[in-house]
Design a protein around this motif. Sequence first.
Motif, short mmCIF file in Angstrom:
data_model
loop_
_atom_site.label_atom_id
_atom_site.label_comp_id
_atom_site.label_asym_id
_atom_site.label_seq_id
_atom_site.Cartn_x
_atom_site.Cartn_y
_atom_site.Cartn_z
N VAL A 53 0.83 -1.19 0.00
CA VAL A 53 0.00 0.00 0.00
C VAL A 53 0.87 1.25 0.00
N TRP A 54 2.14 1.09 0.36
CA TRP A 54 3.05 2.25 0.29
C TRP A 54 3.24 2.71 -1.14
N ASP A 55 3.15 1.81 -2.11
CA ASP A 55 3.22 2.24 -3.51
C ASP A 55 2.05 3.15 -3.83
N PHE A 56 0.86 2.78 -3.32
CA PHE A 56 -0.30 3.63 -3.54
C PHE A 56 -0.06 5.01 -2.95
N SER A 57 0.50 5.03 -1.75
CA SER A 57 0.71 6.31 -1.08
C SER A 57 1.67 7.19 -1.84
N LEU A 58 2.61 6.58 -2.55
CA LEU A 58 3.59 7.38 -3.29
C LEU A 58 3.02 7.89 -4.59
N ASP A 158 -0.70 14.74 4.25
CA ASP A 158 -0.41 15.40 5.53
C ASP A 158 0.92 14.87 6.06
N LEU A 159 2.02 15.38 5.51
CA LEU A 159 3.34 14.85 5.84
C LEU A 159 3.73 15.13 7.29
N LYS A 160 3.28 16.25 7.82
CA LYS A 160 3.63 16.59 9.20
C LYS A 160 3.04 15.56 10.16
N PHE A 161 1.78 15.18 9.93
CA PHE A 161 1.15 14.21 10.81
C PHE A 161 1.74 12.82 10.60
N VAL A 162 2.13 12.52 9.35
CA VAL A 162 2.79 11.24 9.07
C VAL A 162 4.07 11.14 9.90
N ALA A 163 4.85 12.22 9.95
CA ALA A 163 6.09 12.22 10.73
C ALA A 163 5.81 11.95 12.21
N SER A 164 4.72 12.55 12.71
CA SER A 164 4.34 12.34 14.11
C SER A 164 3.94 10.88 14.35
N LEU A 165 3.19 10.30 13.40
CA LEU A 165 2.77 8.91 13.52
C LEU A 165 3.97 7.97 13.47
N LEU A 166 4.95 8.30 12.65
CA LEU A 166 6.15 7.46 12.56
C LEU A 166 6.93 7.46 13.87
N ARG A 167 6.96 8.60 14.53
CA ARG A 167 7.62 8.64 15.85
C ARG A 167 6.89 7.73 16.83
N MET A 168 5.58 7.77 16.80
CA MET A 168 4.77 6.90 17.67
C MET A 168 5.00 5.44 17.30
N LEU A 169 5.03 5.15 16.00
CA LEU A 169 5.20 3.78 15.55
C LEU A 169 6.58 3.25 15.89
N SER A 192 9.60 3.05 3.49
CA SER A 192 9.10 3.83 2.37
C SER A 192 8.62 5.21 2.82
N LEU A 193 7.90 5.25 3.94
CA LEU A 193 7.39 6.53 4.45
C LEU A 193 8.54 7.47 4.83
N TYR A 194 9.54 6.94 5.53
CA TYR A 194 10.69 7.77 5.89
C TYR A 194 11.40 8.28 4.63
N SER A 195 11.49 7.44 3.61
CA SER A 195 12.12 7.85 2.36
C SER A 195 11.34 8.99 1.71
N THR A 196 10.02 8.88 1.72
CA THR A 196 9.18 9.93 1.14
C THR A 196 9.35 11.24 1.89
N PHE A 200 16.36 9.65 4.97
CA PHE A 200 16.88 8.42 4.36
C PHE A 200 17.65 7.54 5.34
N ASP A 201 18.32 8.13 6.30
CA ASP A 201 19.05 7.32 7.28
C ASP A 201 18.09 6.45 8.09
N LYS A 202 16.96 7.04 8.50
CA LYS A 202 15.95 6.27 9.23
C LYS A 202 15.32 5.22 8.32
N SER A 203 15.12 5.60 7.07
CA SER A 203 14.56 4.65 6.10
C SER A 203 15.45 3.42 5.97
#
Length: 562
Positions: A53-58, A158-169, A192-196, A200-203
Motif C-alpha cells: 500500500v506504500w506504492d499507492f501512497s507514493l 499530511d506529511l507533518k502528521f505522518v512524521a508524528s505517527l512514525l515517531r509513535m510507531l 518507504s514513508l521515511y524515504s518519502t 533516508f538514514d531512518k529509512s
Amino acid sequence: MAAASRVLPPLSLNTFRRRKIFQRYPLQKEISCFIFAIQKQSCNTKLSFKKPVWDFSLHCAARTFTSVGPSETDKWSKTSFDSTGEPVDGGEENFERQLQELFDEVKTMIATGNKNDAEDLLRANYEAVKERMNAGARGMEEAALIDVIALGFMVLGDLKFVASLLRMLTEVINSLTDDERLLDPILVHMGSLYSTLGKFDKSVLMYQRAIDIMENKYGKNSVFLVTPYLGMAKSLGSSGKATRAIEFYNLAISLLESSRGIENKDLIMPLLGLGNMLLQEGKATEAENPFLRILNIYTKLYGDYDGRVGMAMCSLAHVKCALGNADEAIRLYRNALQVMKDSNYMAMDDSTMEKIRIDLAELLHVVGRGKEGRELLEECLLITEKSRGKEHPSSVTHLINLATSHLRSKNYAEAEHLLRTSLQIMAKTVEPDDQSITFPMLHLAVTLYHLRRDGEAEQLALEVLRIRENAFGEDSLPVAEALDCLVSIQNRLMKDNEMLLEHLKRVLRIQEKDLGYESEEVLETLKKMVLYLDKLGRKAEKLSLQKRLSVLRMKFKQRIRH
C-alpha cells in the motif's frame, strides 16, 4: 506558468554551453504493481494487508479528485474497532482483514473525492489506538493500526502528521521482537514513508531490520526480499551511497532472474533504478545494458509498436546522449515519439510527451540542427494552444523556448516578439514582482542587447536583479545569472570598470559557494575578471587569477581526455 514545464537552458551573452540532458521518464503506467504481484503469487501466509500500500501512497497523492455524495464514514470507525480500539470479532486473521478493509475504505473515499470523510475515519482510529497506548498497550495490533493510519495520511498528503505517527510507531516497534508475525511488512512501509519524508538514514534502518527478519524467515534467496531490497537501494541512492545502492539493485535483479526468468517484466523496476543510478554516477557505459534489457523485455512482451517500448527508447536515448552518440539518441527519440503517437499510449498534450519533445529539440540544437529543433518547439506550442487556449499560462514555456531557438539562429526580431508575447500573458496571471516573470524578462534583455538597444536591456536586467534578490536572496544563483548579464550590457554602455569588477566578484562568490571552486561557470567568470583587472592596471591581482585560471583550464582538459 506551469511549474513542471521545461525551459531550455538560460541564455549567455557570449556562448551556449552544452549541458547533459538527463530527465527520468516513467517507463510504464503499471510499474508500481509488480511488487504486489510477487507477494500475491508467492506468499503462503494470509497477510492480506502486506501488499505494498506504500506504492499507492507514493503514486496517488497527486491524483485529481472529484466530489461525490456523502459516504458512510461512521461505519468503519464504529464497526472496525470498538470504543477501546479492540477488533470487534477478535482473531489475527480477522484483524488483518479489518486493517485491509480500513485502508481500502480510505483509498476509495479519497479516490471519489471524500477526503474529509477519509480523514475523519483515520482520526477516529487514531484516537482509539492512542487511547490504548495511553493505557499502556504497545503490541503488534497497535503497531499495525498506526501503520495503516500513517499510510492513509500519506495519501492525504499530511506529511507533518505522518512524521508524528512514525515517531509513535517507532516507539512501539522498538519494543517488539523480530518474530512478531506482521513486523516485517510494517518495517517495509516505514522505510518507504521515511524515504518519502526525505529521512533516508531512518529509512535505511527500517529496511535493514526488515531484510534481516525476512532473510531469517524465508531464506536469502526468497523473492519476498525484492521489495525491501528496492526500497533500500532507493534510500541509499538518495543519501549519496551509490555503491551500496547499486549492490541492492543487483541483488533484487538476481532474485527476480532466478525465480521469474531473465525476460520477465517484473525486472523493469530494478533495471530502471540501476540504470538511473549508474547514469547519475557518470557510468554511462555500464548504464547502457540495463536500459537495453528494458527495451528488449518490452519489445518481446508487447511488440515493436507498444507505447512502453517508446518510453524505453527514450531512456536508452538518455544513455546515448551521455555516451556522446547524439545521432543514435536523436533516432531513438524520433522513433519513440512515433511509436507513442501511433499506439495512442498517452495524449499528445501529456506532460511526458512534452518533455520528450523538448529534450529532443534541445539535443537537435546542440548538434547544429536548429531548424528541426524549432519545428518540435513549435509543435509543443501548437498542441498547448489547441488543448488549453492561445493565452494559457502553460504556453509561456514554449514561447520562451522558441525565442531561445530564434536567438541561437540570430533571428532577434522574432525572439523579441515571442518574449514580449510571453510577458503579456504572464502579466495577466502573476504579480509584477513574481520571480517567474524574470525568466522571459532576462531573455528579452539579452535579445535587446543583440539588437543594440542597450538602454532598454539594462533597465530590464536591473529589474530582474531586483526581483530575484527579493525572491531568492542576494547570494543566490539566479542573482548571479542576472548580474552576469548586467555586466555585459553595462560594459558596452561604458559603465565604470571598477563597478563591473565588483559585480563579477559577487558572481564569483556565489558560483564558488553553490557550484564549487572548479566549475565551468567559475572558469568563465575568472576569464572576465582577468580582462577587467587588466583594464584597471591591477597586475598583481591579475597574475594571481591567471595562475588559478591556468590550473583550472588544465583540469578541464584532463576531464575531456578521460
